[in-house]
Motif scaffolding. Structure first.
Motif: not given
Length: 464
Positions: A261-272
């Motif tokens: 899911e794109y939104h979860w990848r975005l959340v993980k990337r922002v956190f990283d």
């Protein structure tokens, strides 16, 4: 809500919304001098928020087979969403003077009301179903391990509200159905005029032709019986199947992948990115120069060790580490095998032993995180030669490359780090990596980070 939702679940949804309204009014009364027009906006948003949060979490979809502890967790989850909505709306409306008191009262009272209400409903339903009310009569088509397990679950959990009427199976399977009622083979059942009070037919066998399956559906529709199918391959992938549509065609996928899911990848990337920048600001800014100087004083050679590793979708990238071995060391032996670091490895320098045991040699990989090659948490990346050797020896090995590799991972915090001497050890590592892929949450990432820090402080036997 899903079309399959029952009257009981509609009642639960309606009673929850009524509870929210009543608790909101009561909480406002005890924490504010008077109600205002903006309160109606907040209440409306809280009701809408409850509807969508319960829809996303499937709160009302599986009430018949949901244990009470599972319902409690869903209540806490949805009430947490309520607190976020209330806090954000009151902040936007600039109602700071009453925000904390109101939110605290609203959340605490709502939790108590919902927990008590759901417990009472659960007990009433349990008593009502024991007396024969709200029961769904089920017939199984086919008898196998799946059928036996489902019948056992139904018999051991009367609060589910199901009653097994009988088994439809081949004549040669009659002796295997135990104490269950035999209703004949499928052809006989379809042609019989006798009316059974049946609510659902559950098919657990794949030994039915397409034409006969179509006839089952037609007869079931004619008798107003719902038909459901349990695929035989569910025994191999019991908790990973996902059902989606490709146009008008249903597709079943065998693995759950939240990071698809794109939104979860975005959340993980922002956190990283945020986490890495904080590491650079508060740790790397002063620790990097110290380690770099010590490496130069300890042995000749570069500060960084760069090695090609496989990342997401098997794409190779240069992974950065602080150099912990002598510069003339080789990663590949003379016969072409990958030369993993071992205990008391003569290639490792004195400073390198400390860097590896404390995991400080991994710090430069935050550069890889900012470059987008890695994540803070994920399956650990292996060297190119290591992947080439292992991908054909370990089933599902390449599945771990469906997401970005991590500086730390679920396998590492569970003891699978460093050298893997046997195929069995690598298989266990891969199982942990795949479990992480299928069960990823941001909370799991935090847990792994904390476990990593704890393990570093405690010390690890495999850190060499």
């Amino acid at each position: 809500m899903p079309q399959s939702i029952s009257k009981v679940n509609y009642f639960r949804l309606l009673s929850d919304i009524i509870s929210i309204v009543c608790v909101f009014v009561f909480s406002s009364f005890i924490t504010k001098p008077e109600l205002e027009k903006s309160d109606s906006i907040l209440l409306l948003l809280l009701v809408i928020g409850w509807y969508f949060s319960t829809k996303i979490s499937n709160t009302y979809d599986d009430f018949r087979t949901e244990r009470y502890i599972g319902e409690l967790l869903l209540i806490f989850q949805n009430v947490l969403v309520q607190s976020v909505i209330a806090g954000q709306v009151l902040f936007i409306l600039n109602r700071h003077e009453y925000t904390r008191r109101f939110i605290f009262a609203y959340i605490v009272i709502l939790l108590i009301v919902l927990i008590v209400k759901n417990y009472i409903i659960k007990k009433i339903l349990f008593y009502y179903r024991q007396k024969g009310g709200n029961i769904r009569n089920v017939v199984f088509v086919g008898y196998n391990e799946i059928t036996a397990n489902l019948i056992t679950q139904i018999q051991e959990n009367p609060h589910y509200g199901f009653r097994v009427i009988g088994i439809i199976a081949k004549e040669e399977e009659v002796n295997d159905i135990g104490g269950n009622t035999y209703l004949g083979d499928l052809r006989k059942f379809l042609s019989m005029n006798e009316d059974y009070k049946i609510d659902e037919i559950i098919i657990t066998t794949d030994e039915i032709s397409n034409s006969l399956m179509q006839e089952v559906f037609m007869v079931s529709e004619r008798r107003a019986i719902r038909t459901k199918i349990v695929p035989s391959y569910i025994t191999y992938y019991p908790s990973r199947l996902q059902f989606k549509f490709f146009g008008n065609y249903p597709l079943i996928t065998f693995r759950s992948e939240p990071l698809q899911e794109y939104h979860w990848r975005l959340v993980k990337r922002v956190f990283d990115i945020v986490f890495s920048l904080l590491v650079f600001l508060f740790i790397f800014s002063w620790l990097f120069p110290i380690i770099a100087i010590l490496i130069k004083l300890d042995s000749k050679g570069p500060v960084f060790f760069r090695q090609y590793r496989w990342g997401k979708n098997n794409k190779k990238f240069k992974c950065f580490k602080f150099r912990s071995m002598r510069p003339e060391s080789k990663d590949v032996t003379e016969n072409g095998a990958f030369n993993q670091a071992k205990m008391n490895d003569p290639r490792i320098t004195k400073l390198g032993q400390f860097l590896r045991s404390s995991s400080l040699d991994e710090l430069p990989q935050f550069i890889n995180v900012l470059l987008g090659d890695m994540s803070i948490v994920g399956p650990r990346p292996h060297a190119h030669e290591h992947n080439i050797r292992t991908k054909d020896e370990v089933d599902s090995y390449l599945v771990r490359h469906w997401i970005k590799p991590g500086i730390t991972g679920w396998a590492q915090v569970n003891g699978f780090r460093g050298e893997t001497k046997t195929i069995e050890q690598m298989e266990q590592r891969v199982k942990y990596d795949i479990w992480y892929i299928e069960n990823w949450t941001l909370g799991l990432d935090f847990k792994i980070i904390f476990m990593t820090v704890y393990n570093v402080i405690k010390g690890e036997d495999m850190a060499y």
